[in-house]
Scaffold this active site. Structure first.
Site, mmCIF file in Angstrom:
data_model
loop_
_atom_site.group_PDB
_atom_site.id
_atom_site.type_symbol
_atom_site.label_atom_id
_atom_site.label_comp_id
_atom_site.label_asym_id
_atom_site.label_seq_id
_atom_site.Cartn_x
_atom_site.Cartn_y
_atom_site.Cartn_z
ATOM 1 C CG HIS A 164 -8.528 -12.704 4.630
ATOM 2 N ND1 HIS A 164 -7.501 -13.411 4.739
ATOM 3 C CD2 HIS A 164 -8.494 -12.253 5.984
ATOM 4 C CE1 HIS A 164 -6.871 -13.288 5.859
ATOM 5 N NE2 HIS A 164 -7.457 -12.699 6.851
ATOM 6 C CG ASP A 393 9.425 7.080 0.363
ATOM 7 O OD1 ASP A 393 8.479 7.773 -0.523
ATOM 8 O OD2 ASP A 393 10.189 7.706 0.489
#
Length: 451
Positions: A164, A393
């Site tokens: 993180h 995509d």
């Protein structure tokens, strides 16, 4: 069963950078000791093992270095000092990102469903971060790794794991979409044309009060240890969809009771509703809860537009503010608790989160506030409706399902745009089977009562 097929160390394509050192800002520093963030994107893309190994994997191996060329920090390591100095991110030529390729015979349809499933089975599709390496003066801590898994003739899964401290959701989602674009269009020209290149110049984060130094003075004597989740989790996962009509009903019901509320977003009503259902679904096994005991709801907010001066939207790193809502347990158990929670969350956003003079006013107390929540009854949020990974995509169409595994480690929910419900939201939960069963009933009954 999942079988590892190949393992690669992928270096960024050359971009003229031979070494890069970046300090940790006060936005990065609190996440040094936080567990890694793990996401899975499942794609329904029937292909054979031969096509996968001869076409899909080579294409991804070609597009990944091109993407990392723009996202150099993901190939860096944290240099964590064992004696003097402060931690830094460092990249040198030769540093790389680990990519593992695997094959599984697990049921893809089951894994991408919304109904209750065993949480442990998902960890076959994501890597833990490589272990730190010890040097005389510091530990070298990797920040990012990837796994690509084939479901023969069914689909493909990409598992992302990041420390993180290297970046918030805005940053990591930016990388995921960039890699998707570069892979789909066989190069980075479309990505460069359509998207602002990531900026990782830490000087855009202003720290006149020396908050990073304050944090490091509090953290440097804390033992650095792995916070990886250990299996079994003893939890199940499920996804709940709030359709646009459901969200409108929630908003309308709040406005009927609280017509003066200024900030009543889809985020507010969704999280308020889930929080109250979560509390009403009961305490952990054997836990006793007093009526006056506080319940906490914590959430993060992108601080890029909320700093003074604003941080560029394409900044790569952490830049998070947020809010903490505190309500007595008994007030979240009553019939009208949803309205109590919605008003409280709305007011915190109005007073603090959307107020540039307030959101970072007491930033130096952030670690103290974190400690306040430890061991307490708290629910937090991972993700945001603003970050739509369902349009990532890679050339195989839209993802079939997003799963955020990190919520298994604490009382968190995942939140994102719904894939198939325009204007709707997806909420992911990871709970004990008993609590999940109770939550499902309360969640469904509450929506029916609004009809």
């Amino acid at each position: 069963m999942t079988t590892l097929l190949e393992h690669f160390e992928v270096q960024p394509a050359p971009n003229g950078v031979t070494e890069l050192k970046l300090p940790l800002t006060f936005f990065d520093m609190p996440w040094l000791y936080f567990h890694s963030i793990q996401r899975l994107l499942f794609y329904e893309f029937p292909c054979s093992k031969a096509h996968f190994l001869e076409t899909i994997v080579p294409n991804l191996k070609k597009s990944l270095p091109l993407t990392l060329r723009h996202y150099i920090p993901l190939a860096s390591n944290i240099l964590y000092p064992l004696r003097d100095g402060k931690p830094v991110f460092r990249y040198v030529v030769g540093d790389s990102v680990r990519l593992t390729v695997a094959e599984t015979n697990d049921d893809c349809n089951n894994l991408t469903a919304n109904y209750v499933r065993d949480a442990d089975q998902f960890y076959a599709f994501v890597l833990p971060l490589p272990p730190p390496k010890d040097e005389p003066e510091y530990k070298i801590i990797p920040v990012f790794c990837l796994q690509l898994t084939l479901f023969p003739n069914r689909g493909v899964c990409i598992g992302f794991t990041n420390h993180h401290a290297i970046g918030d959701a805005s940053s990591i989602v930016g990388f995921i979409k960039a890699w998707a674009s570069i892979n789909k269009f066989s190069g980075d020209s479309q990505f460069i044309e359509d998207i602002s290149l990531p900026l990782y110049d830490k000087s855009v984060i202003k720290d006149p009060r020396g908050i990073a130094d304050i944090y490091w003075n509090q953290l440097k004597n804390v033992k650095l240890q792995s916070l990886s989740l250990h299996l079994p989790t003893n939890k199940v996962r499920a996804t709940y969809i709030l359709h646009e009509a459901d969200i409108k009903k929630l908003k309308d019901s709040v406005l009927a009771r609280k017509p003066g509320l200024v900030h009543l977003s889809s985020f507010v009503v969704t999280t308020a509703y889930v929080w109250t259902c979560f509390v009403k679904s009961g305490p952990a096994s054997g836990e006793q809860v007093d009526a006056d005991e506080p319940e906490y709801f914590a959430f993060a907010a992108d601080g890029r537009t909320r700093t003074d001066p604003p941080v560029p939207a394409n900044y790569f790193g952490n830049c998070l503010g947020g809010g903490i809502v505190r309500i007595q347990h008994q007030k979240l158990m009553i019939k009208d608790s949803f309205f109590v929670a919605a008003e409280a969350i709305s007011e915190i956003i109005r007073i603090k989160v959307n107020n540039k003079d307030e959101i970072f006013k007491e930033a130096e107390n952030l670690l103290t506030n974190f400690k306040e929540l430890m061991g307490k009854r708290a629910l937090s949020v991972s993700g945001s409706p603003k970050f739509d990974l369902y349009n990532a995509d890679y050339g195989w169409g839209r993802p079939k399902k997003l799963e955020t595994l990190s919520i298994d480690g604490d009382n968190s929910i995942s939140l994102c745009k719904s894939r198939d419900s325009e204007g709707g939201l997806e909420v992911g939960l990871s709970l004990s089977k008993t609590k999940m069963d109770a939550f499902a009933v309360i969640f469904a009954n509450g929506l029916r009562e609004l009809d």
